[in-house]
Scaffold this active site. Structure first.
Site, short mmCIF file in Angstrom:
data_model
loop_
_atom_site.label_atom_id
_atom_site.label_comp_id
_atom_site.label_asym_id
_atom_site.label_seq_id
_atom_site.Cartn_x
_atom_site.Cartn_y
_atom_site.Cartn_z
N CYS A 3 0.81 -1.23 0.00
CA CYS A 3 0.00 0.00 0.00
C CYS A 3 0.84 1.27 0.00
CB CYS A 3 -0.97 -0.01 1.16
SG CYS A 3 -0.43 -0.94 2.58
N ASP A 35 -1.00 -4.15 8.22
CA ASP A 35 -1.95 -5.02 8.92
C ASP A 35 -1.93 -6.44 8.37
OD1 ASP A 35 -2.57 -2.82 10.35
OD2 ASP A 35 -4.65 -2.66 9.69
N CYS A 76 -3.24 3.20 3.34
CA CYS A 76 -3.26 2.09 4.28
C CYS A 76 -4.23 2.51 5.39
CB CYS A 76 -1.90 1.72 4.87
SG CYS A 76 -1.97 0.02 5.58
N ASP A 77 -4.53 1.56 6.26
CA ASP A 77 -5.64 1.80 7.19
C ASP A 77 -5.40 2.96 8.15
OD1 ASP A 77 -6.08 -0.60 5.96
OD2 ASP A 77 -6.84 -1.60 7.74
N LYS A 78 -4.19 3.07 8.67
CA LYS A 78 -3.97 4.06 9.74
C LYS A 78 -3.49 5.41 9.23
CE LYS A 78 -5.26 0.85 12.07
NZ LYS A 78 -5.06 -0.04 10.93
N CYS A 148 -5.16 -2.57 0.01
CA CYS A 148 -5.91 -3.82 -0.17
C CYS A 148 -7.10 -3.56 -1.08
CB CYS A 148 -6.36 -4.35 1.17
SG CYS A 148 -4.98 -4.87 2.20
N GLU A 398 -7.39 -6.24 15.44
CA GLU A 398 -8.44 -6.64 14.51
C GLU A 398 -8.59 -8.15 14.58
OE1 GLU A 398 -7.46 -5.21 10.61
OE2 GLU A 398 -8.22 -3.21 11.05
N SER A 424 -11.26 -6.05 10.97
CA SER A 424 -10.74 -5.60 9.69
C SER A 424 -11.93 -5.26 8.80
CB SER A 424 -9.95 -6.74 9.05
OG SER A 424 -9.88 -6.56 7.66
FE1 FES Z 1 -2.25 -1.49 3.83
FE2 FES Z 1 -4.36 -3.26 3.61
S1 FES Z 1 -2.40 -3.55 4.62
S2 FES Z 1 -4.17 -1.21 2.88
#
Ligand code: FES
Length: 509
Positions: A3, A35, A76-78, A148, A398, A424
């Protein structure tokens, strides 16, 4: 990690854009946690904690250098919520540049994403597929750079970003590997930030109550992740905006789902982009009076103006508010004697909205996964995984490994998970997380016992345990929290200082 693979190139293009507008770019980095590497391991504790560290590092760099404006490159998520939290504190002109999703892989003629890999791990644990099949899938599900591919947390926050107006509309879900277009977009963002430096709106003009509620509606309408609740509450806190979990849940209750995106639907983020992307949803939601179209966008003009030229819903990936993909959103706020300060349910990829069953209690994620793999969790049970909250985990892991193992074991339609951890965006089924207060802070989840009957009802918004008030009080009075899992370093510090999930799980001042 995938990502972030294009970030350095994008930062060079941003710098060129800044220079073209007469500015000087001063690039700097932050950390980011994958993640997908940490999922299902103790390393997942670092994920949410990293959000605070990323926000702190951006803020500190601005405190030190007093930038005129910022471009935050996220993916990315964070990193997206962290950048928004930092901008809420800094309150300067800023543009957020999302670096783009991964394309889906292909396995046995079907689109495949990391979600399929996690569920295949569960299926392999049950002996339902071979190791060779699992390896094949793993090699093809993530074919290139980008976030992702499904509508998991990262892409959920991309939708939020567009609804907040802090990025250029229609740009977030262009594939990460479309490098030429991505570079051009990055240069545009650099030039835009430089032009905003003198007299542009500052971040809190976007990160207000209206913007955050718009973002929640966008998240719900796209079938997004429960992490959206957590991050919007955290951003609100940093922006000093009054916003509660109930405020967000109320918006979800009236929002239909207007996109068929995995895990609740069929398509991936790049399909969504090809169908017109987030502006299609924004325009529909404005027409349905669910999004306030007068909210500003970073390029000047309103959300209504910026989304006016979006294509019509195609009835395949995107849908109109009049004929939605689903009449109600899969994001539900719950409350009851098991979650006096709230919990969040996710209903994705399932018709189930209610489950009443006996509790099966685990004190940590690993114990639950081992029981599922051993065939020791049976249909009808409500699996309770506690001591995984922000303070207890610490870090509110998660539970994708648990939910994927349930699906992989064929229990996705008959077992429900209740946890003070979180999920997640790739999780599907009827799942309840963010239970507040969390167990180690004396929440009733701490005293649920095997066999207690638990009710999860997404229609009545209830999360309760069949136990009299007196009995619950007696159990809670006798409860002694376990010693902290980690007492030192960043995890120990976070465990002591973190607030409740219903407040965004930010560090308390
Ligand atoms: Fe980075 Fe899913 S691990 S967007």
């Amino acid at each position: 990690m995938p990502c972030n693979l294009n970030h350095l190139e994008l930062s060079e293009a941003v710098a060129a854009g800044v220079a073209s507008a007469g500015g000087v770019a001063l690039p700097f980095n932050t950390i980011s946690v994958s993640d997908n590497q940490s999922q299902g391991t103790p390393g997942m504790r670092a994920s949410l904690i990293s959000r605070e560290l990323i926000a702190d590092s951006i803020e500190l760099m601005d405190v030190a250098h007093d930038f005129d404006a910022l471009v935050c490159i996220v993916g990315c998520d964070k990193t997206t919520p962290a950048a928004l939290m930092a901008l809420a504190r800094i309150d300067k002109p800023a543009v957020v540049l999302y670096s783009g999703p991964m394309r889906a892989g292909s396995w046995r003629g079907e689109q495949a994403t990391i979600q399929d890999v996690w569920e295949a791990v569960g299926a392999y644990g049950q002996g339902r597929i071979t190791r060779g099949e699992l390896d094949d899938l793993e090699r093809t599900a993530c074919p290139g750079p980008g976030t992702c591919a499904g509508h998991f947390t990262a892409n959920t926050m991309a939708v939020a970003l567009e609804c907040l107006g802090l990025t250029r509309l229609g740009t977030t879900l262009l594939a990460a590997d479309a490098l030429e277009e991505r570079r051009e977009e990055a240069a545009r963002c650099g030039a835009l930030a430089a032009s905003l430096a003198a007299d542009g709106r500052s971040a809190r003009d976007f990160l207000d109550r209206r913007g955050l509620l718009n973002a929640m509606v966008g998240i719900a309408a796209s079938g997004g992740s429960t992490n959206g609740f957590l991050h919007l509450l955290a951003i609100a806190r940093e922006a000093e905006v009054e916003l509660t979990l109930a405020d967000l849940a109320d918006r979800c209750d009236v929002t239909p789902v207007l996109a068929s995106l995995t895990p609740g639907g069929r398509y991936v983020a790049t399909d969504f982009h090809a169908a017109g992307g987030v502006p299609v949803l924004i325009r529909e939601l404005i027409a349905a009076r669910l999004v306030d179209g007068d909210a500003p966008t970073i390029e000047a003009g309103t959300l209504a103006e910026a989304s006016a030229g979006a294509p019509a819903p195609d009835g395949r990936v995107t849908f109109s508010a009049a004929a939605p993909y689903k009449a109600t959103s899969g994001l539900v706020g719950l409350v009851g004697n098991l979650a006096p300060r709230g919990a969040v349910a996710k209903v994705a990829g399932t018709q189930r909205r209610r489950h009443v069953g006996p509790a099966r209690v685990f004190e940590r994620e690993e114990a639950c996964i081992a029981a599922i793999d051993a065939g020791d969790v049976i249909p009808g049970e409500v699996v309770v995984v506690r001591n995984e909250g922000p303070a207890g985990g610490p870090g509110m892991r998660e539970m994708l490994s648990v939910t994927a193992a349930l699906v992989g074991a064929g229990l996705g339609e008959s077992v429900t998970l209740v946890t003070d951890g979180r999920f997640s965006g790739a999780t599907r089924g009827l799942m309840v997380g963010h239970v507040t207060p969390e167990a180690v802070r004396g929440g009733p989840l701490a005293v649920v016992r095997d066999g207690d009957m638990v009710t999860v009802d997404a229609d009545t918004r209830e999360l309760s345990v069949e136990c009299s008030e007196a009995e619950l009080a007696e159990r809670l009075a006798a409860y002694v929290p376990p010693p902290p899992r980690v007492a030192h370093g960043v995890l120990g510090r976070y465990s002591r200082l973190v607030g409740a999930a219903s407040d965004g799980a930010t560090l308390r001042d």
